[in-house]
Design a protein around this motif. Structure first.
Motif, PDB file in Angstrom:
ATOM      1  N   ASN A   1      35.570  49.180 -13.554  1.00  0.00           N
ATOM      2  CA  ASN A   1      34.950  48.116 -14.341  1.00  0.00           C
ATOM      3  C   ASN A   1      35.354  46.745 -13.814  1.00  0.00           C
ATOM      4  N   GLN A   2      36.625  46.590 -13.427  1.00  0.00           N
ATOM      5  CA  GLN A   2      37.070  45.335 -12.823  1.00  0.00           C
ATOM      6  C   GLN A   2      36.323  45.082 -11.520  1.00  0.00           C
ATOM      7  N   ALA A   3      36.151  46.142 -10.725  1.00  0.00           N
ATOM      8  CA  ALA A   3      35.442  46.001  -9.454  1.00  0.00           C
ATOM      9  C   ALA A   3      33.994  45.582  -9.676  1.00  0.00           C
ATOM     10  N   GLN A   4      33.345  46.133 -10.703  1.00  0.00           N
ATOM     11  CA  GLN A   4      31.964  45.763 -11.002  1.00  0.00           C
ATOM     12  C   GLN A   4      31.851  44.270 -11.305  1.00  0.00           C
ATOM     13  N   ILE A   5      32.782  43.769 -12.097  1.00  0.00           N
ATOM     14  CA  ILE A   5      32.743  42.352 -12.470  1.00  0.00           C
ATOM     15  C   ILE A   5      32.998  41.473 -11.249  1.00  0.00           C
ATOM     16  N   LEU A   6      33.990  41.844 -10.440  1.00  0.00           N
ATOM     17  CA  LEU A   6      34.285  41.075  -9.231  1.00  0.00           C
ATOM     18  C   LEU A   6      33.077  41.056  -8.296  1.00  0.00           C
ATOM     19  N   HIS A   7      32.443  42.203  -8.112  1.00  0.00           N
ATOM     20  CA  HIS A   7      31.282  42.280  -7.221  1.00  0.00           C
ATOM     21  C   HIS A   7      30.130  41.463  -7.762  1.00  0.00           C
ATOM     22  N   TRP A   8      29.939  41.513  -9.059  1.00  0.00           N
ATOM     23  CA  TRP A   8      28.863  40.751  -9.712  1.00  0.00           C
ATOM     24  C   TRP A   8      29.004  39.260  -9.409  1.00  0.00           C
ATOM     25  N   HIS A   9      30.249  38.776  -9.368  1.00  0.00           N
ATOM     26  CA  HIS A   9      30.498  37.358  -9.134  1.00  0.00           C
ATOM     27  C   HIS A   9      30.668  37.009  -7.662  1.00  0.00           C
TER      28      HIS A   9
ATOM     29  N   THR B   1      20.013  50.401  -6.427  1.00  0.00           N
ATOM     30  CA  THR B   1      19.015  49.340  -6.597  1.00  0.00           C
ATOM     31  C   THR B   1      19.531  48.256  -7.520  1.00  0.00           C
ATOM     32  N   TRP B   2      20.190  48.668  -8.593  1.00  0.00           N
ATOM     33  CA  TRP B   2      20.712  47.704  -9.552  1.00  0.00           C
ATOM     34  C   TRP B   2      21.768  46.806  -8.909  1.00  0.00           C
ATOM     35  N   VAL B   3      22.678  47.402  -8.152  1.00  0.00           N
ATOM     36  CA  VAL B   3      23.766  46.644  -7.544  1.00  0.00           C
ATOM     37  C   VAL B   3      23.246  45.746  -6.423  1.00  0.00           C
ATOM     38  N   ALA B   4      22.262  46.244  -5.653  1.00  0.00           N
ATOM     39  CA  ALA B   4      21.787  45.502  -4.483  1.00  0.00           C
ATOM     40  C   ALA B   4      20.813  44.386  -4.838  1.00  0.00           C
ATOM     41  N   THR B   5      20.011  44.596  -5.879  1.00  0.00           N
ATOM     42  CA  THR B   5      18.977  43.618  -6.203  1.00  0.00           C
ATOM     43  C   THR B   5      19.600  42.276  -6.593  1.00  0.00           C
ATOM     44  N   GLY B   6      19.270  41.252  -5.842  1.00  0.00           N
ATOM     45  CA  GLY B   6      19.775  39.915  -6.135  1.00  0.00           C
ATOM     46  C   GLY B   6      21.173  39.645  -5.627  1.00  0.00           C
TER      47      GLY B   6
ATOM     48  N   LEU C   1      29.907  56.975  -6.120  1.00  0.00           N
ATOM     49  CA  LEU C   1      28.570  56.393  -6.079  1.00  0.00           C
ATOM     50  C   LEU C   1      28.614  54.871  -6.203  1.00  0.00           C
ATOM     51  N   TRP C   2      29.427  54.385  -7.135  1.00  0.00           N
ATOM     52  CA  TRP C   2      29.509  52.934  -7.319  1.00  0.00           C
ATOM     53  C   TRP C   2      30.146  52.250  -6.119  1.00  0.00           C
ATOM     54  N   LEU C   3      31.143  52.866  -5.515  1.00  0.00           N
ATOM     55  CA  LEU C   3      31.760  52.292  -4.322  1.00  0.00           C
ATOM     56  C   LEU C   3      30.742  52.242  -3.180  1.00  0.00           C
ATOM     57  N   ALA C   4      29.994  53.328  -3.003  1.00  0.00           N
ATOM     58  CA  ALA C   4      28.959  53.343  -1.965  1.00  0.00           C
ATOM     59  C   ALA C   4      27.877  52.306  -2.246  1.00  0.00           C
ATOM     60  N   ALA C   5      27.516  52.138  -3.523  1.00  0.00           N
ATOM     61  CA  ALA C   5      26.493  51.155  -3.891  1.00  0.00           C
ATOM     62  C   ALA C   5      26.954  49.736  -3.569  1.00  0.00           C
ATOM     63  N   MET C   6      28.229  49.434  -3.823  1.00  0.00           N
ATOM     64  CA  MET C   6      28.758  48.111  -3.503  1.00  0.00           C
ATOM     65  C   MET C   6      28.740  47.873  -1.998  1.00  0.00           C
ATOM     66  N   LEU C   7      29.145  48.881  -1.228  1.00  0.00           N
ATOM     67  CA  LEU C   7      29.117  48.751   0.220  1.00  0.00           C
ATOM     68  C   LEU C   7      27.693  48.513   0.711  1.00  0.00           C
ATOM     69  N   CYS C   8      26.753  49.275   0.161  1.00  0.00           N
ATOM     70  CA  CYS C   8      25.361  49.150   0.572  1.00  0.00           C
ATOM     71  C   CYS C   8      24.804  47.774   0.197  1.00  0.00           C
TER      72      CYS C   8
END
Length: 265
Positions: A127-135, A212-217, A166-173
């Motif tokens: 969850n921390q990683a998601q927030i950091l990546h989002w910003h 798609t969610w992580v990559a879009t935008g 999956l989430w780690l791969a999505a962030m990398l992608c």
């Protein structure tokens, strides 16, 4: 709920809360509805995570059926126990200001802060990683998500491995590090459902939505979002997975990879 839903819903609820916090209630409701639309509120199981999702969804949309489910299910759970604050080490003057990091999220501590004060939980780190990546703190986000996956292995958790992977791969992608994402999924293929199974199809559906969610935008926040012009000109001669291409041009390739990468036997 299916086994896939049981693994993915715990990650969907925090992400929906993040969307709501960032002023996107419609996005949060849409994300939750992807899981709730396949369930009948009158016969849905009594489940804590499902309760959280239903309560959040009903708060946003006012849906009467999921509101009734939330009220009915909440009565079947005991009231929460009071939380006793953990003792923390005295803070130094440098807390929150690590070398090389400026203007980071104020609501996220790094995975190594206050070491020894409480056991680290892989899903909390994710969850921390998601927030950091989002910003746009991509490097730190990927390091935190990698630490979460390593911690999951060391602590021998029974569930959540495919979600972390999956989430780690999505962030990398999303950061145009496709080769690293593919290598990661191949290296941890034992965590993936068997190719050709219904569980693998569910995994791929959730996976492509997550990618798609992580990559879009994300290009707007990511340092890798704008490739050098000379490299962009070469994209036509590179492979279909070339990170110089926009996500929507890589999406069909990743859908096939999520379906067909070698998994458990």
């Amino acid at each position: 709920m299916t086994s896939s839903e049981q693994q993915t819903l715990p990650m969907t609820v925090p992400l929906a809360r993040l969307l709501l916090t960032n002023g996107d209630p419609a996005g949060a409701a849409t994300l939750l509805n992807q899981h709730l639309s396949s369930l009948d509120p009158d016969s849905a199981p009594c489940d804590q995570i499902l309760l959280e999702a239903a309560a959040l969804y009903s708060d946003i949309t006012g849906d009467p059926e999921w509101t009734r489910y939330a009220v009915r299910t909440r009565l079947r759970f005991p009231p929460p126990r009071p939380v006793v604050p953990l003792q923390r080490r005295p803070e130094s003057k440098t807390v929150g200001h690590r070398p090389g990091r400026t203007n980071g999220p104020t609501d996220v501590d790094g995975p190594h802060d206050d070491a020894g004060s409480a056991p680290e939980l892989p899903m909390v780190l994710l969850n921390q990683a998601q927030i950091l990546h989002w910003h746009g703190h991509c490097g730190e986000a990927i390091r935190t998500a990698t630490h979460a996956a390593d911690l999951w292995r060391r602590q021998r958790h029974s569930g959540g491995g495919p979600t972390l992977l999956l989430w780690l791969a999505a962030m990398l992608c999303a950061c145009r590090r496709d080769l690293e994402a593919e290598t990661l999924l191949l290296a941890d293929g034992q965590l993936l459902p068997t190719v050709g199974s219904y569980e693998r199809y569910e995994f791929a559906v959730y996976g492509i939505r997550t990618f798609t969610w992580v990559a879009t935008g994300h290009d707007n926040a990511c340092a890798r979002g704008q490739p050098p012009p000379a490299l962009a000109e070469l994209s036509a001669r590179t492979s279909p997975t070339a990170a110089t291409q926009p996500w929507l041009e890589r999406r069909s390739y990743w859908w096939q990879q999520l379906l067909a990468l070698p998994g458990s036997s």
